[in-house]
Design an enzyme around this catalytic site. Sequence first.
Site, PDB file in Angstrom:
ATOM      1  CE1 TYR A  27      -3.504   2.684   0.476  1.00 12.01           C
ATOM      2  CE2 TYR A  27      -2.191   3.383   2.363  1.00 12.01           C
ATOM      3  CZ  TYR A  27      -3.204   3.614   1.455  1.00 12.01           C
ATOM      4  OH  TYR A  27      -3.907   4.794   1.516  1.00 12.01           O
ATOM      5  CE1 TYR A 158      -8.263  12.522  -2.766  1.00 15.64           C
ATOM      6  CE2 TYR A 158      -8.563  11.559  -0.591  1.00 15.64           C
ATOM      7  CZ  TYR A 158      -7.812  11.713  -1.733  1.00 15.64           C
ATOM      8  OH  TYR A 158      -6.611  11.077  -1.854  1.00 15.64           O
ATOM      9  CB  THR A 184      -6.640  15.674  -3.329  1.00 21.43           C
ATOM     10  OG1 THR A 184      -5.766  15.924  -2.235  1.00 21.43           O
ATOM     11  CG2 THR A 184      -5.998  14.699  -4.303  1.00 21.43           C
ATOM     12  CG  ASP A 296       3.475  15.778  -3.810  1.00 20.91           C
ATOM     13  OD1 ASP A 296       3.339  15.211  -4.912  1.00 20.91           O
ATOM     14  OD2 ASP A 296       2.504  15.991  -3.048  1.00 20.91           O
TER      15      ASP A 296
HETATM   16  C1  FNR Z   1      -0.526   9.401  -0.663  1.00 19.58           C
HETATM   17  N1  FNR Z   1      -0.933  10.616  -1.213  1.00 19.58           N
HETATM   18  C2  FNR Z   1      -2.132  11.180  -0.818  1.00 19.58           C
HETATM   19  N2  FNR Z   1      -2.515  12.375  -1.325  1.00 19.58           N
HETATM   20  C3  FNR Z   1      -3.669  12.949  -0.934  1.00 19.58           C
HETATM   21  O1  FNR Z   1      -3.975  14.035  -1.413  1.00 19.58           O
HETATM   22  N3  FNR Z   1      -4.471  12.331  -0.017  1.00 19.58           N
HETATM   23  C4  FNR Z   1      -4.155  11.128   0.527  1.00 19.58           C
HETATM   24  O2  FNR Z   1      -4.894  10.597   1.368  1.00 19.58           O
HETATM   25  C5  FNR Z   1      -2.962  10.505   0.108  1.00 19.58           C
HETATM   26  N4  FNR Z   1      -2.609   9.285   0.584  1.00 19.58           N
HETATM   27  C6  FNR Z   1      -1.401   8.728   0.233  1.00 19.58           C
HETATM   28  C7  FNR Z   1      -1.020   7.514   0.787  1.00 19.58           C
HETATM   29  C8  FNR Z   1       0.221   6.970   0.485  1.00 19.58           C
HETATM   30  C9  FNR Z   1       0.629   5.673   1.110  1.00 19.58           C
HETATM   31  C10 FNR Z   1       1.106   7.663  -0.386  1.00 19.58           C
HETATM   32  C11 FNR Z   1       2.471   7.109  -0.699  1.00 19.58           C
HETATM   33  C12 FNR Z   1       0.717   8.848  -0.951  1.00 19.58           C
HETATM   34  C13 FNR Z   1      -0.033  11.364  -2.126  1.00 19.58           C
HETATM   35  C14 FNR Z   1       0.919  12.262  -1.355  1.00 19.58           C
HETATM   36  O3  FNR Z   1       0.269  13.386  -0.825  1.00 19.58           O
HETATM   37  C15 FNR Z   1       2.026  12.801  -2.259  1.00 19.58           C
HETATM   38  O4  FNR Z   1       1.441  13.405  -3.388  1.00 19.58           O
HETATM   39  C16 FNR Z   1       2.997  11.715  -2.725  1.00 19.58           C
HETATM   40  O5  FNR Z   1       3.242  10.800  -1.685  1.00 19.58           O
HETATM   41  C17 FNR Z   1       4.304  12.348  -3.182  1.00 19.58           C
HETATM   42  O6  FNR Z   1       5.167  11.396  -3.695  1.00 19.58           O
HETATM   43  P1  FNR Z   1       6.346  10.678  -2.839  1.00 19.58           P
HETATM   44  O7  FNR Z   1       7.012  11.749  -2.006  1.00 19.58           O
HETATM   45  O8  FNR Z   1       5.675   9.645  -1.996  1.00 19.58           O
HETATM   46  O9  FNR Z   1       7.205  10.108  -3.880  1.00 19.58           O
END
Ligand code: FNR
Length: 368
Positions: A27, A158, A184, A296
């Site tokens: 996950y 969201y 988001t 990011d």
């Molecule tokens: C996320 N991301 C994310 N984004 C968001 O807007 N709401 C969320 O609930 C989540 N949940 C989430 C869970 C997990 C396990 C990951 C890895 C990512 C995306 C997050 O905000 C971000 O955009 C990315 O994680 C950036 O990439 P890197 O730093 O993980 O490579």
Amino acid sequence: FAQVKPVSIADLEKIALEKLPRNVRAYYEGGAEDEITLKENISSLQRYRVVPRYLVDVGPDKLDVRSRAIWGKKQNVPFAIAPSAFHRLAGYDGELDVARAAAKRGISMGLSSSATSELEDVISAGRFASSQVTTDRQQQAGGSGHDLADSDWWQQLYVSNIRSDTEDFIHRSEKAGYTALLITVDRPYLGRRHSYLREKFELPPHLKRTSGTKMAQDPSMHWDELIPWLRSITEMKILLKGILHPEDAALAIQHGLDGVVVSNHGGRQLDGAPATIDALPGIADVIQGRIPIFFDGGVRKGIDVFRALALGADMVLLGRAVLWGLAAGGEEGVGLALDIIAEEFRLVMALAGVTDVTQIRRSTLALV
Ligand code: FNR
């Protein structure tokens, strides 16, 4: 928490992956479909070389690692925590540990609406932890003569088709002390994540589903209706998270947003979307410094923060880097992850011959 001291995010990742159960590992780690975008977030960042300048006075008192001013305030470092779901899957106190580690360093945090801790508890854990820090705040800020600023708290969400639920959640966040909303926009439907399709990911029953967790993005929402509605119900700053197209950046300006987050959701949504670092310059060209650009995707090192700033970001968010710290060692692990990136970033600045972030420009980079 480790026999050999972790000195990089890669070290923390290794420890985290060894400790996490298989489904949680999938996950956290995984992306959509063939994971091309997930991998490219990292490989595209690595293509940029930093071309150093020398014989610049980079004495320790000259280096200022603070961010550019964002809504009038400089952040202690030009990076913060990206909102990611379900921190308690990593063990420990989940979001509370992330908040404590961030707040002790005056680093800001984006909280996911799919959190496993209540949003009020996250802010209070952070604020309490920072009130316990007794070290000299100037010294902590790196000896550059500036006081350490407090963390800011940003709520990701969201917008659900049940607008009253979203409105309640926004009011709760505002009351609790969150100052910005990261809306988001890149998840109208969940990306095809192969590990999910094979085995649906379920939150274990001992973990609490907070009210925000039940909100999924309304796939029908659109510019003209969404932004005026948000403005009518909150005074918080409003940013759109997931912007990749320059024309959407132009629309964000046109609709009076307070910022954008250049993101592809860590490669978890549209596989085949550009790496975020490749999308960033086109967006920066449109925005022209009028509103802050957050960024990011694939940031695992201080030099990645530098690369993103050079291509136009004002603030860089750390997703998985923080999750690896958390899974490896709870609050201590997150603190270590943040300290590693901060130290790497400071060193890159010094070795590149720049003394403050305003000098980090596109011309500092070379593409190979
Ligand atoms: C996320 N991301 C994310 N984004 C968001 O807007 N709401 C969320 O609930 C989540 N949940 C989430 C869970 C997990 C396990 C990951 C890895 C990512 C995306 C997050 O905000 C971000 O955009 C990315 O994680 C950036 O990439 P890197 O730093 O993980 O490579």
